[in-house]
Write an enzyme that holds these catalytic residues in place. Structure first.
Site, PDB file in Angstrom:
ATOM      1  N   GLU A 135      41.429  54.177  37.653  1.00 35.34           N
ATOM      2  CA  GLU A 135      42.813  54.632  37.615  1.00 35.34           C
ATOM      3  C   GLU A 135      43.578  53.980  38.759  1.00 35.34           C
ATOM      4  O   GLU A 135      42.962  53.402  39.670  1.00 35.34           O
ATOM      5  CB  GLU A 135      42.879  56.152  37.730  1.00 35.34           C
ATOM      6  CG  GLU A 135      42.208  56.872  36.577  1.00 35.34           C
ATOM      7  CD  GLU A 135      42.319  58.390  36.664  1.00 35.34           C
ATOM      8  OE1 GLU A 135      41.740  59.061  35.792  1.00 35.34           O
ATOM      9  OE2 GLU A 135      42.987  58.902  37.598  1.00 35.34           O
ATOM     10  N   GLY A 139      39.628  53.632  42.146  1.00 33.44           N
ATOM     11  CA  GLY A 139      38.859  52.508  41.654  1.00 33.44           C
ATOM     12  C   GLY A 139      37.412  52.668  42.061  1.00 33.44           C
ATOM     13  O   GLY A 139      36.596  53.214  41.334  1.00 33.44           O
ATOM     14  N   SER A 140      37.091  52.225  43.282  1.00 34.78           N
ATOM     15  CA  SER A 140      35.733  52.406  43.784  1.00 34.78           C
ATOM     16  C   SER A 140      35.380  53.882  43.935  1.00 34.78           C
ATOM     17  O   SER A 140      34.241  54.284  43.716  1.00 34.78           O
ATOM     18  CB  SER A 140      35.581  51.696  45.139  1.00 34.78           C
ATOM     19  OG  SER A 140      35.764  50.303  44.995  1.00 34.78           O
ATOM     20  N   ILE A 165      41.864  48.115  32.368  1.00 33.15           N
ATOM     21  CA  ILE A 165      41.035  48.327  31.192  1.00 33.15           C
ATOM     22  C   ILE A 165      40.903  47.032  30.393  1.00 33.15           C
ATOM     23  O   ILE A 165      41.876  46.543  29.812  1.00 33.15           O
ATOM     24  CB  ILE A 165      41.616  49.449  30.301  1.00 33.15           C
ATOM     25  CG1 ILE A 165      41.836  50.718  31.127  1.00 33.15           C
ATOM     26  CG2 ILE A 165      40.693  49.714  29.119  1.00 33.15           C
ATOM     27  CD1 ILE A 165      40.613  51.226  31.864  1.00 33.15           C
ATOM     28  N   THR A 166      39.704  46.465  30.373  1.00 34.79           N
ATOM     29  CA  THR A 166      39.426  45.305  29.541  1.00 34.79           C
ATOM     30  C   THR A 166      39.530  45.714  28.078  1.00 34.79           C
ATOM     31  O   THR A 166      38.978  46.743  27.677  1.00 34.79           O
ATOM     32  CB  THR A 166      38.017  44.764  29.828  1.00 34.79           C
ATOM     33  OG1 THR A 166      37.933  44.385  31.197  1.00 34.79           O
ATOM     34  CG2 THR A 166      37.699  43.558  28.962  1.00 34.79           C
ATOM     35  N   GLN A 343      33.894  20.888  43.872  1.00 31.85           N
ATOM     36  CA  GLN A 343      33.752  19.891  44.933  1.00 31.85           C
ATOM     37  C   GLN A 343      33.063  18.631  44.417  1.00 31.85           C
ATOM     38  O   GLN A 343      33.472  17.505  44.741  1.00 31.85           O
ATOM     39  CB  GLN A 343      32.954  20.489  46.098  1.00 31.85           C
ATOM     40  CG  GLN A 343      32.881  19.596  47.330  1.00 31.85           C
ATOM     41  CD  GLN A 343      34.210  19.501  48.059  1.00 31.85           C
ATOM     42  OE1 GLN A 343      35.062  20.364  47.900  1.00 31.85           O
ATOM     43  NE2 GLN A 343      34.376  18.459  48.853  1.00 31.85           N
ATOM     44  N   GLY A 347      38.581  15.150  42.865  1.00 29.01           N
ATOM     45  CA  GLY A 347      39.926  15.449  42.402  1.00 29.01           C
ATOM     46  C   GLY A 347      39.965  15.953  40.971  1.00 29.01           C
ATOM     47  O   GLY A 347      40.792  16.802  40.615  1.00 29.01           O
ATOM     48  N   GLU A 370      32.992  46.259  37.571  1.00 37.10           N
ATOM     49  CA  GLU A 370      31.783  47.097  37.528  1.00 37.10           C
ATOM     50  C   GLU A 370      31.320  47.498  38.923  1.00 37.10           C
ATOM     51  O   GLU A 370      30.116  47.601  39.182  1.00 37.10           O
ATOM     52  CB  GLU A 370      30.647  46.370  36.798  1.00 37.10           C
ATOM     53  CG  GLU A 370      30.975  45.913  35.406  1.00 37.10           C
ATOM     54  CD  GLU A 370      30.972  47.036  34.384  1.00 37.10           C
ATOM     55  OE1 GLU A 370      30.618  48.168  34.745  1.00 37.10           O
ATOM     56  OE2 GLU A 370      31.355  46.769  33.247  1.00 37.10           O
ATOM     57  N   THR A 372      32.843  46.736  43.028  1.00 31.94           N
ATOM     58  CA  THR A 372      32.923  45.547  43.871  1.00 31.94           C
ATOM     59  C   THR A 372      31.581  45.274  44.538  1.00 31.94           C
ATOM     60  O   THR A 372      30.715  46.148  44.637  1.00 31.94           O
ATOM     61  CB  THR A 372      33.985  45.717  44.962  1.00 31.94           C
ATOM     62  OG1 THR A 372      33.547  46.760  45.863  1.00 31.94           O
ATOM     63  CG2 THR A 372      35.341  46.096  44.378  1.00 31.94           C
TER      64      THR A 372
END
Length: 390
Positions: A135, A139-140, A165-166, A343, A347, A370, A372
């Protein structure tokens, strides 16, 4: 001249059925998912047709029982399928992981009647799910969620906001955690909410640095009324249901991370074998060879870690600590490997013409979702030394 270029990942699969399954997945990836991935991600197109195809072929219900339409595959196999999907397009791999997470509460804690009536359509009926825990203010610290469900006769009325929300706004069903009682984890209950419920609306999707084809949105619950038959588990059991789902979900994220890292390594191997400087492939230069060796080692270590945790789960043994370790290590490794891939391409790695930059942007989110990676370290430490004294 040394043999350069990516080699197919060798899989240790427990059955002939699992080997056939992985061959099917690789064929599907090469034919349907990988070719349009870069263009669709740049355009921000959600691949609903890919999920419909996977539903028809049984790939949306792999770890669930066959009696309810699932594939009844061990997590050891399911996670390797996720890795293959994520290597082709993270929007798809992560989407399958989220759908599996959304089915977990019903499959593990629903009544016999609930599983019989609803699970087959969720696993193989073309439906796509989402998981609603986070929400704006929790979160955590998920136990402090504020979305509330109030009993009204034989129904529940849900009010509140869920965030990050995925599949928000495109899912056919949502597994929703809401407060039904006292503050804290013991006052939370799980519900199965249909995507077209009256009073449920989605905000404009977030503008993200990666995974642009996967909508991530806030969901607003404004007097959403659902019958008690859509409550999953007992009242007040929701937080323990959520934690059980997250342990398995973290393994899904770990597998996706290894897939992204493997795709980055393959890209770097192909490029450094073809790019010539000073009369020879740049992959022949020791400094670059050492980078490639380190990348491959991190990928192999991550794969071994998530598979070890999956085998614990398949045997019915505790795996929470190992799941947190796998999520932590694999996602950090994916960030390092994709950065090194950019890297190695020089470029060109910084341009949209090559997938390395997209993989690098996508890897970052895996360190966040899911739980951190800071939360994963807390989980691991708690298992090692016990909860902090207060």
């Amino acid at each position: 001249m040394p043999d350069h270029g990516p080699q197919p990942v060798e899989r240790l699969l427990p059955t002939d059925e699992a080997r056939d399954l992985l061959k099917l997945v690789r064929d599907l990836v090469e034919r349907e998912i990988k070719p349009p991935a870069a263009e669709e991600e740049e355009a921000g197109r959600f691949p609903r047709e890919s999920f419909a195809l996977m539903s028809r072929t049984g790939l949306l219900g792999l770890p669930y029982p066959a009696e309810h339409g699932g594939g009844e595959q061990p997590y050891e196999v399911y996670l390797q399928v996720l890795e293959e999907l994520a290597a082709a397009r993270l929007t798809v791999g992560l989407g399958v992981s989220v759908h599996t997470l959304a089915c977990h509460a019903l499959a593990g804690f629903g009544s016999r009647e609930q599983r019989k009536s609803r699970l087959p359509d969720m696993l193989g009926g073309g439906l796509l799910g989402a998981y609603c825990l986070s929400e704006p203010a929790s979160g955590s610290d998920a136990a402090s969620l504020r979305t509330r469900a109030v009993r009204g006769g034989d129904d529940w009325v849900i009010d509140g906001t869920k965030s990050w929300i995925t599949h928000g706004g495109v899912a056919d069903f949502y597994t929703v955690l809401a407060r039904t009682g006292e503050p804290g984890p013991r006052g939370i209950t799980a519900f199965l909410v249909p995507g077209d419920a009256e009073g449920l609306t989605a905000a404009v999707p977030e503008r993200k640095m990666g995974m642009k084809g996967s909508p991530t949105a806030q969901l607003n619950f404004d007097g959403v009324r659902i019958p008690d038959s859509r409550r999953l588990g007992e009242e007040g059991q929701g937080f323990s249901i959520a934690l059980a789902a997250l342990d398995s979900g973290r393994l899904g994220i770990a597998a996706c991370a290894v897939g992204v890292a493997q795709a980055a390594l393959d890209e770097a191997l192909t490029y450094t074998a073809q790019r010539h400087q000073f009369g020879r492939p740049v992959a022949d230069f020791q400094g670059l060879r050492f980078m490639l060796a380190d990348m491959a080692t991190q990928i192999e270590a991550g794969r071994a870690l998530y598979l070890s945790a999956a085998r614990l789960r398949d045997r019915g043994e505790p795996f929470s600590r190992q799941a947190a370790m796998a999520k932590l290590f694999c996602t950090d490794a994916a960030m390092r490997v994709t950065t090194d891939a950019v890297q190695l391409l020089g470029g060109y790695g910084y341009t949209l013409d090559f997938p390395a930059e997209r993989l690098m942007r996508e890897a970052k989110v895996l360190q966040i979702v899911e739980g951190t990676n800071q939360i994963q370290r807390m989980v691991i430490a708690r298992h090692l030394a016990g909860p902090e004294s207060r």
